[in-house]
Design a protein around this motif. Structure first.
Motif, PDB file in Angstrom:
ATOM      1  N   PRO A 110      -7.494   6.535  -7.095  1.00 27.83           N
ATOM      2  CA  PRO A 110      -7.997   7.417  -6.101  1.00 27.83           C
ATOM      3  C   PRO A 110      -7.062   8.337  -5.298  1.00 27.83           C
ATOM      4  O   PRO A 110      -5.859   8.367  -4.958  1.00 27.83           O
TER       5      PRO A 110
ATOM      6  N   TYR B  23      -2.469   5.404  -3.597  1.00 29.96           N
ATOM      7  CA  TYR B  23      -3.355   6.367  -3.550  1.00 29.96           C
ATOM      8  C   TYR B  23      -2.560   7.738  -3.289  1.00 29.96           C
ATOM      9  O   TYR B  23      -1.599   7.850  -3.105  1.00 29.96           O
TER      10      TYR B  23
ATOM     11  N   LEU C  67       1.278   5.717  -0.306  1.00 26.47           N
ATOM     12  CA  LEU C  67       0.701   7.040  -0.382  1.00 26.47           C
ATOM     13  C   LEU C  67       1.444   8.028  -1.361  1.00 26.47           C
ATOM     14  O   LEU C  67       2.616   7.989  -1.091  1.00 26.47           O
TER      15      LEU C  67
ATOM     16  N   PHE D 104      -9.956   6.577   2.374  1.00 29.64           N
ATOM     17  CA  PHE D 104      -8.680   6.070   2.112  1.00 29.64           C
ATOM     18  C   PHE D 104      -8.241   5.109   3.273  1.00 29.64           C
ATOM     19  O   PHE D 104      -8.780   5.603   4.468  1.00 29.64           O
TER      20      PHE D 104
ATOM     21  N   ARG E  87       0.886  -1.170  -0.095  1.00 26.64           N
ATOM     22  CA  ARG E  87       0.120  -0.113   0.059  1.00 26.64           C
ATOM     23  C   ARG E  87       0.789   1.219  -0.077  1.00 26.64           C
ATOM     24  O   ARG E  87       1.710   1.385   0.756  1.00 26.64           O
TER      25      ARG E  87
END
Length: 202
Positions: free
Chosen positions: A87, A67, A46, A106, A44
């Motif tokens: 996103p 994201y 960011l 999120f 994951r």
């Protein structure tokens, strides 16, 4: 001290420039290849200061859950047009937190935060440590930060020597692991050049 970031105080042509590079088939995702190398599959990520979404989108394509957040509504709209499935949300880096991300639906923790493309040199005056501390709140216990920027200022950016940035990062809950001059890992040569740093949360 202005509450406006250096980015908000200037006009940069960033979106149009990268849209043209993408149209021309130019490689615009070198940062993502390094980020990908730092991660196992299905991590994951960011993208903090994602702009038009090029890095987060490349990491999605590489098999990660990516994201993006940015303060610039126009660039986020461009991201939506260019990468409709990505996103993205309008959040200032200083305001990143589990709560602010949850409000955008999120995830609230990430294996890697990517903050590249001179984002850190366009923050508001004295916002560097607050932003770095905020990003620290949304990584996993073993999470990392990949940061990259020109140290020498110009085009509305601040001058940000690597040693000053490292001190700011370490005061904000990050420990330097590695430093380079480029995203293909050439040695970091001096103050007037590009800085790439990999940090671990502590």
């Amino acid at each position: 001290m202005s509450n406006l970031s250096r980015w908000e105080q200037g006009h940069h042509g960033y979106g149009a420039r990268f849209a043209q590079l993408l149209k021309d088939g130019v490689d615009i995702t070198g940062e993502a290849r390094l980020a990908d190398a730092l991660l196992p599959r299905n991590s994951r990520v960011l993208d903090a200061g994602c702009g038009m979404g090029r890095i987060a989108a490349a990491l999605e394509e590489a098999g990660h859950d990516a994201y993006g957040v940015d303060l610039d509504a126009d660039l986020l709209a461009q991201a939506g047009r260019t990468y409709p499935a990505l996103p993205v949300a309008q959040v200032r880096l200083e305001d990143v937190s589990p709560d602010s991300l949850a409000a955008q639906e999120f995830p609230t923790s990430y294996d890697l935060i990517v903050c590249v493309g001179n984002v850190l040199t366009f923050l508001a005056e004295e916002a560097e440590r607050p932003a770095l501390s905020a990003l620290r709140t949304v990584v996993t216990p073993e999470g990392r930060l990949l940061a990259g920027f020109h140290q020498d200022g110009g085009s509305g950016r601040r001058s940000y020597p690597a040693e000053e940035f490292i001190a700011d990062a370490e005061a904000s809950g990050w420990q330097l692991e590695s430093r380079f001059a480029t995203y293909d890992l050439r040695p970091e040569p001096g103050e007037d050049m590009f800085f790439v740093g990999i940090f671990r949360a502590v």
